[in-house]
Motif scaffolding. Structure first.
Motif: not given
Length: 64
Positions: A16-26
């Protein structure tokens, strides 16, 4: 799965987008678009990612 993040190829194991954001931490603030469609923050966890998706994480531009 292989996706594109801000025009760069990325192999991503999440769902999910939430998992991507958590991984990338922009750094906040930012907005997210998947395949040119804006995704509200409230929908990050519900927005699935699929092979070949194109994501943009965009910081606001200010100035005058």
């Amino acid at each position: 799965m292989n996706i594109s993040l801000n025009g760069q190829p990325l192999e991503f194991q999440g769902q999910s987008v939430a998992e991507l954001i958590a991984a990338q931490m922009p750094p906040p603030p930012f907005a997210v678009a998947v395949n040119t469609r804006f995704v509200p923050k409230s929908q990050y966890a519900h927005q699935p990612l699929q092979e070949g998706d194109r994501l943009e994480v965009i910081a606001p531009v200010t100035g005058g």
